[in-house]
Design a protein around this motif. Structure first.
Motif, PDB file in Angstrom:
ATOM      1  N   VAL A 273       0.858  -1.182   0.000  1.00 10.04           N
ATOM      2  CA  VAL A 273       0.000   0.000   0.000  1.00 10.04           C
ATOM      3  C   VAL A 273       0.891   1.228   0.000  1.00 10.04           C
ATOM      4  N   PRO A 274       0.868   2.007  -1.075  1.00  8.55           N
ATOM      5  CA  PRO A 274       1.725   3.194  -1.118  1.00  8.55           C
ATOM      6  C   PRO A 274       1.211   4.287  -0.195  1.00  8.55           C
ATOM      7  N   GLU A 275       2.098   5.154   0.191  1.00  9.94           N
ATOM      8  CA  GLU A 275       1.740   6.309   1.015  1.00  9.94           C
ATOM      9  C   GLU A 275       1.783   7.570   0.156  1.00  9.94           C
ATOM     10  N   PRO A 276       0.941   8.583   0.445  1.00  6.10           N
ATOM     11  CA  PRO A 276      -0.062   8.561   1.517  1.00  6.10           C
ATOM     12  C   PRO A 276      -1.297   7.773   1.106  1.00  6.10           C
ATOM     13  N   VAL A 277      -1.975   7.197   2.093  1.00  9.73           N
ATOM     14  CA  VAL A 277      -3.216   6.476   1.847  1.00  9.73           C
ATOM     15  C   VAL A 277      -4.365   7.395   2.208  1.00  9.73           C
ATOM     16  N   GLU A 278      -5.200   7.700   1.260  1.00  5.55           N
ATOM     17  CA  GLU A 278      -6.300   8.626   1.482  1.00  5.55           C
ATOM     18  C   GLU A 278      -7.605   8.024   0.970  1.00  5.55           C
ATOM     19  N   GLY A 279      -8.704   8.703   1.251  1.00  9.90           N
ATOM     20  CA  GLY A 279      -9.994   8.382   0.675  1.00  9.90           C
ATOM     21  C   GLY A 279     -10.452   6.970   0.956  1.00  9.90           C
ATOM     22  N   PRO A 280     -11.030   6.293  -0.048  1.00 11.39           N
ATOM     23  CA  PRO A 280     -11.600   4.961   0.147  1.00 11.39           C
ATOM     24  C   PRO A 280     -10.605   3.940   0.699  1.00 11.39           C
ATOM     25  N   GLN A 281      -9.337   4.020   0.256  1.00 14.43           N
ATOM     26  CA  GLN A 281      -8.352   3.047   0.753  1.00 14.43           C
ATOM     27  C   GLN A 281      -8.135   3.199   2.259  1.00 14.43           C
ATOM     28  N   LYS A 282      -8.019   4.437   2.704  1.00 12.72           N
ATOM     29  CA  LYS A 282      -7.840   4.695   4.134  1.00 12.72           C
ATOM     30  C   LYS A 282      -9.074   4.255   4.913  1.00 12.72           C
ATOM     31  N   GLU A 283     -10.236   4.440   4.306  1.00 18.42           N
ATOM     32  CA  GLU A 283     -11.484   4.070   4.966  1.00 18.42           C
ATOM     33  C   GLU A 283     -11.552   2.562   5.190  1.00 18.42           C
ATOM     34  N   ILE A 284     -11.120   1.778   4.210  1.00 15.24           N
ATOM     35  CA  ILE A 284     -11.142   0.326   4.353  1.00 15.24           C
ATOM     36  C   ILE A 284     -10.181  -0.119   5.452  1.00 15.24           C
ATOM     37  N   ILE A 285      -8.979   0.421   5.458  1.00  9.58           N
ATOM     38  CA  ILE A 285      -7.996   0.063   6.491  1.00  9.58           C
ATOM     39  C   ILE A 285      -8.551   0.366   7.877  1.00  9.58           C
ATOM     40  N   SER A 286      -9.129   1.541   8.044  1.00  5.27           N
ATOM     41  CA  SER A 286      -9.695   1.931   9.331  1.00  5.27           C
ATOM     42  C   SER A 286     -10.857   1.032   9.717  1.00  5.27           C
ATOM     43  N   ALA A 287     -11.711   0.693   8.750  1.00  3.18           N
ATOM     44  CA  ALA A 287     -12.869  -0.156   9.039  1.00  3.18           C
ATOM     45  C   ALA A 287     -12.441  -1.554   9.459  1.00  3.18           C
ATOM     46  N   VAL A 288     -11.381  -2.082   8.832  1.00  2.00           N
ATOM     47  CA  VAL A 288     -10.861  -3.397   9.219  1.00  2.00           C
ATOM     48  C   VAL A 288     -10.422  -3.378  10.678  1.00  2.00           C
ATOM     49  N   LYS A 289      -9.677  -2.360  11.059  1.00  2.00           N
ATOM     50  CA  LYS A 289      -9.201  -2.260  12.444  1.00  2.00           C
ATOM     51  C   LYS A 289     -10.364  -2.139  13.426  1.00  2.00           C
ATOM     52  N   ASN A 290     -11.327  -1.308  13.087  1.00  2.00           N
ATOM     53  CA  ASN A 290     -12.470  -1.113  13.982  1.00  2.00           C
ATOM     54  C   ASN A 290     -13.302  -2.382  14.113  1.00  2.00           C
ATOM     55  N   ALA A 318      -4.466  -5.999  -0.035  1.00  2.00           N
ATOM     56  CA  ALA A 318      -3.380  -5.242   0.590  1.00  2.00           C
ATOM     57  C   ALA A 318      -3.904  -4.307   1.667  1.00  2.00           C
ATOM     58  N   LEU A 319      -5.094  -3.764   1.453  1.00  2.00           N
ATOM     59  CA  LEU A 319      -5.694  -2.873   2.442  1.00  2.00           C
ATOM     60  C   LEU A 319      -6.136  -3.649   3.680  1.00  2.00           C
ATOM     61  N   ILE A 320      -6.732  -4.827   3.471  1.00  2.00           N
ATOM     62  CA  ILE A 320      -7.114  -5.676   4.604  1.00  2.00           C
ATOM     63  C   ILE A 320      -5.873  -6.069   5.401  1.00  2.00           C
ATOM     64  N   GLN A 321      -4.818  -6.495   4.691  1.00  2.00           N
ATOM     65  CA  GLN A 321      -3.597  -6.907   5.374  1.00  2.00           C
ATOM     66  C   GLN A 321      -3.005  -5.768   6.190  1.00  2.00           C
TER      67      GLN A 321
END
Length: 384
Positions: A273-290, A318-321
């Motif tokens: 996952v390249p940086e910076p991660v914004e928008g939908p990609q960031k949302e998926i990562i955050s949702a997985v953690k929550n 990659a976002l889930i991981q």
């Protein structure tokens, strides 16, 4: 035939999210894969069921000793159905009565109620052997069994092409000798649906019995109630199979319009996952953690496995991981794992092997079940 209300049957097992109490005469099955099991010594067995629906009917699957014997559409009115007959009355037979249809929130009313069981006059219920563990499965159309019935060119979205009892989830539970709970909803994801609809996501419904159903019948039956998570003990394993719809939804015009312009980089493939991660990609990562945080709070001792791949994905794994890794780093939780499964494009070569509606068929579900069961057994120190 002798009729038994459910509260008169001492030996029974209820699988799936429900609000049944021991003095209840009837049982509502909400999610696809929810089931009532009884162990009997009888020549024949019947079940009395009623359903409500507008245009998305209910289907029932019946198994005897873990093997499927029938699958059929249910009537709306209260009806007696013969499940098996001419059996050896000296032999114990485990009868599984499985709701094969997912909850349909788009229908104006959608319920399935088991009212009673009937046995021949000499028949009896005998103790149901306990299973070794409990597994909860959380997913989308793959977990709901969409495409497990019908020819490959069947593309209509109708209930007869969906069979929760044929999925990797139920197969995994059988391989593990496990009781199961399943919640699978076609088209829904971690953050949004296949079309970018952000109202259609699974995590907000995890703590309720079946809160995707809001019609009067379902609410009266307890769909909005808090789920007790095995009386607070939780499951031994939780298997999550979400992400397929998030990938298609991430590319939808509806989601892009709702999210607005994004400055984050595009993701290509699953390498990282390249940086910076914004928008939908960031949302998926955050949702997985929550979501992992919520799951762990209700399943304190579970091995949690997040899997994907029965339908090929490019971006979301990659976002889930990344979400899983960040969750584990932040919490120190070592009992969360990921697993990539073989896709239908790798496994299904002939029309007989393919599922309908572009979804995985039996061979892909079976391969997934074997791989998941092997992974779970290894994590408890007992590999296949």
């Amino acid at each position: 035939m002798k009729e038994y209300k459910l509260n008169k049957i001492d030996h029974k097992r209820i699988l799936g999210r429900n609000v049944y109490k021991n003095d209840d005469e009837q049982l509502t099955l909400f999610w696809g894969g929810a089931a009532l099991e009884v162990n009997i010594k009888a020549r024949e067995i019947w079940v009395c069921i009623s359903t409500t629906y507008d245009n998305l009917e209910h289907w029932l699957a019946v198994e005897v000793n873990g093997a499927p014997v029938s699958r059929f559409m249910l009537n709306k009115e209260k009806t007696w159905y013969c499940l098996a007959r001419n059996m050896n009355p000296e032999k114990e037979n485990l009868i599984s009565i499985i709701k094969d249809t997912q909850p349909m929130n788009d229908d104006s009313t959608h319920s399935l109620v088991i009212h009673a069981i009937g046995l021949d006059e000499a028949g009896e219920f005998v103790p149901v052997a306990p299973r070794s563990c409990t597994i909860e499965f959380v997913g989308d159309s793959i977990t709901a069994g969409e495409g497990t019935v019908g020819a490959p060119d069947e593309m209509d979205w109708i209930c007869q092409w969906m069979s929760a009892s044929k999925t990797y989830a139920i197969q995994t539970a059988k391989l593990m000798n496990a009781d199961w709970n399943t919640m699978g909803k076609s088209g829904w994801g971690i953050c949004w649906a296949w079309d970018g609809n952000m109202d259609c996501k699974i995590p907000p419904h995890y703590e309720q019995v079946c809160s995707v159903l809001k019609d009067a019948n379902s609410v009266a039956s307890g769909s909005q109630q808090k789920w007790d998570f095995n009386n607070g003990r939780g499951s031994d394993y939780v298997v999550i199979n979400l992400g397929t719809n998030d990938e298609s939804g991430m590319n939808s015009g509806a989601l892009r319009q709702a999210q607005g312009p994004q400055d984050g980089q595009e993701l290509h493939g699953c390498i990282g996952v390249p940086e910076p991660v914004e928008g939908p990609q960031k949302e998926i990562i955050s949702a997985v953690k929550n979501f992992l945080t919520v799951i762990r709070s209700h399943n304190p001792n579970a091995k949690i496995l997040w899997c994907w791949g029965m339908l090929s994905l490019q971006t979301v794994p990659a976002l889930i991981q990344k979400g899983v890794d960040e969750y584990k780093t932040a919490t120190g939780d070592k009992d969360v794992y990921t697993l990539e499964l073989e896709s239908l494009f790798e496994l299904e070569k002939t029309p007989e092997e393919k599922g309908s509606r572009g979804h995985p068929g039996y061979i892909t579900h079976h391969a997934a079940a074997i791989k998941i069961a092997s992974s779970l057994r290894a994590k408890r120190g007992n590999p296949l």
